[in-house]
Structure formats: C-alpha cells, structure tokens
Design an enzyme around this catalytic site. Sequence first.
Site, PDB file in Angstrom:
ATOM      1  N   LYS A 148      -7.292  -4.145   6.123  1.00 23.02           N
ATOM      2  CA  LYS A 148      -7.188  -3.174   7.231  1.00 23.02           C
ATOM      3  C   LYS A 148      -5.889  -3.440   7.986  1.00 23.02           C
ATOM      4  CE  LYS A 148     -10.313  -1.301  10.798  1.00 23.02           C
ATOM      5  NZ  LYS A 148     -10.290   0.126  10.432  1.00 23.02           N
ATOM      6  N   GLU A 180     -12.036   7.837  -0.331  1.00 21.08           N
ATOM      7  CA  GLU A 180     -12.606   7.737   1.018  1.00 21.08           C
ATOM      8  C   GLU A 180     -11.832   8.712   1.895  1.00 21.08           C
ATOM      9  OE1 GLU A 180     -11.821   3.947   2.956  1.00 21.08           O
ATOM     10  OE2 GLU A 180      -9.954   3.711   1.844  1.00 21.08           O
TER      11      GLU A 180
HETATM   12  C1  PLP Z   1      -9.386   4.213   5.531  1.00 15.24           C
HETATM   13  C2  PLP Z   1     -10.666   3.909   6.236  1.00 15.24           C
HETATM   14  N1  PLP Z   1     -11.809   3.950   5.545  1.00 15.24           N
HETATM   15  C3  PLP Z   1     -12.995   3.708   6.131  1.00 15.24           C
HETATM   16  C4  PLP Z   1     -13.081   3.388   7.474  1.00 15.24           C
HETATM   17  C5  PLP Z   1     -14.403   3.107   8.102  1.00 15.24           C
HETATM   18  O1  PLP Z   1     -14.530   1.731   8.382  1.00 15.24           O
HETATM   19  P1  PLP Z   1     -15.495   1.230   9.532  1.00 15.24           P
HETATM   20  O2  PLP Z   1     -16.871   1.697   9.144  1.00 15.24           O
HETATM   21  O3  PLP Z   1     -15.386  -0.244   9.473  1.00 15.24           O
HETATM   22  O4  PLP Z   1     -15.028   1.826  10.810  1.00 15.24           O
HETATM   23  C6  PLP Z   1     -11.905   3.306   8.232  1.00 15.24           C
HETATM   24  C7  PLP Z   1     -11.954   2.955   9.654  1.00 15.24           C
HETATM   25  O5  PLP Z   1     -10.981   2.881  10.334  1.00 15.24           O
HETATM   26  C8  PLP Z   1     -10.669   3.568   7.598  1.00 15.24           C
HETATM   27  O6  PLP Z   1      -9.503   3.509   8.286  1.00 15.24           O
END
Ligand code: PLP
Length: 287
Positions: A148, A180
Amino acid sequence: MPQLAYVNGRIQPLAQASLHVEDRGTQFGDAIYEVCAVLNGRILDWQPHLVRLRRNLGELGITLGVADGPLTLQARRLIERNGHTECIIYMQISRGTAKRDHAFPSDAPANLVMTVRRFDFAQRIKQLATGIAVITQPDNRWGRVDIKTTGLLANVLAKQAAKEAGAFEAWLVSGETVREGSSTNAWIVKDGRIITHPTGTAILPGIARDSLIRLAQGAQLMVEERPFTLAEAMHADEAFLSSTTAPILPVVRIDGQAVGSGTPGPVTARLAELTWNEVARQTGWRA
Ligand SMILES: Cc1ncc(COP(=O)(O)O)c(C=O)c1O
C-alpha cells in the site's frame, strides 16, 4: 475547533503541518500508508491495519522508529484531540528526508504523519438501497500493488475517469481479468457463490475484504477467491465492492450495463447486514 495533524511526534494545526520538500514520499512515492475507519470514537480493525502497515514497511525496507504501542496511543490521541467520533485516520510513513537520490539514504529517519477527517458512514448505509455504478479502466499499475504505497497515480487517473463518467468507482481490468477497484476490492455473486480476486501481488489485500470473507464463511456462505473476467462480472447475479470507507456497496451497473436485475441483490444485502453488525460489535456504532 481547528483541525490537527501529527507530524513526527508533534500534534499541530493541520494548516501549519508540513514535511520537508525533499521528503521521499513526495519525490519518489517512497512511502506507505494506511486508512482506518473510526466509528463511535473507536478504530475499526486496528490490529489488521497495524499488521498490514508493518508488512508493507518490511517489504520496502523502511524502518519506523515507533513501536506499535506508542503508534496506537498517538493515533488515538490525534483522534481524540480532533474531537470527531465518526472519521477516518490517514497514516503515512515515508523513507525520510534526504538529498534526492534514488538509492536509499543511509541516515534518514522515516517521516510519520497522521491526519484525521470527519466521515459520514451513515451515507454508506443509505447507498445500500440504491447501489452504485462502476466503469472499467485498464490496470496500468506496477507489479506490486499488494504494497500500500502512496504511488497512486494510475489509481488517481482511473478514479477521475469514473468521476467524469458519473460513476462511483473504476474497476481495473488486466487482459480479461477484473483485479479490483481504484480504491476498493471487487466482488461478484453467481449462483450463490461469492467471488473475489485472490491475494498475491495483483491486488491490495483489503482489510474490509478479509473481514467480509470471514463473516461470509462464518455464515456458511460460499466464497471463492479466484480471478474472474469482465464477461463474468457482466453476467453475474450481483456485484459489490468493499473498502475501509465503503465496507460494502452494491454495484448495480458496470460500464452502463445492469448487473443482474439492476438493483441490489439478496446476497449483498445479507453480507451488508453481517458487516454492519460486526462494526456495531467492535465499536458500538449504529446508523
Ligand atoms: C487499490 C485498493 N484496493 C482495495 C482497497 C481496499 O482496502 P481496505 O479494505 O483495506 O480499505 C484500497 C483501499 O484504499 C485500495 O486502494
């Protein structure tokens, strides 16, 4: 009350909070981040967020000189000092400030910043009745999107395209496969099976995704972690997305085409019930 931010150990007014222009997050996107939901003054899923944050630091070889205990205390203190009970906390850790050079600096401590923003989670409950639309965009990101990082340009461009199309989100498609969303995980439902892309290097392992899988399995619903194609999504019975700021939202249109009946479906509704019950269990929050 003025908004407050945390910068390397100091809480200060947001308007004055800053990092050096040679922060490596700014120059290289050499930084990781987390976003956590705060409801009823309590941080949702804090432990899994901490675990992911530490994993991401490890993957990039960034050393944060703040242990989990103090980090937790500082995060809670910032939330309390901002005075919001429903908000999100953003935490960013860069490799530090150093003369611009691609290779790692030898003696720069990591920069830790945190900000807090009020957030209306009740709107997400209202959106369960209507659902939201997504468009598709090519997945132009690098090969380690499981980390991330703040290097989000491809995500930014995809989200902007969605906004301009009047959609909530852009689903990122690689070849035929839906990976995603630009800031959410993507799901479909077919013949009662709940399908989402497996973790690995091609998606971010969402905390909300993980929570949904556990809740679904606990309720004896069938979950398949496998890649699915855009054609499958177009012919799915239901679709939805998940993230920290949108724990579950029904997707009722993809590129203008109705998913299933074009209205939120029963499996998504059941998962939403499980999700918001879990939020209430952890935080005491109810819409
Ligand atoms: C690319 C991406 N996918 C999925 C998610 C969802 O992740 P989370 O459930 O940890 O917020 C995020 C969240 O910022 C993201 O940036």
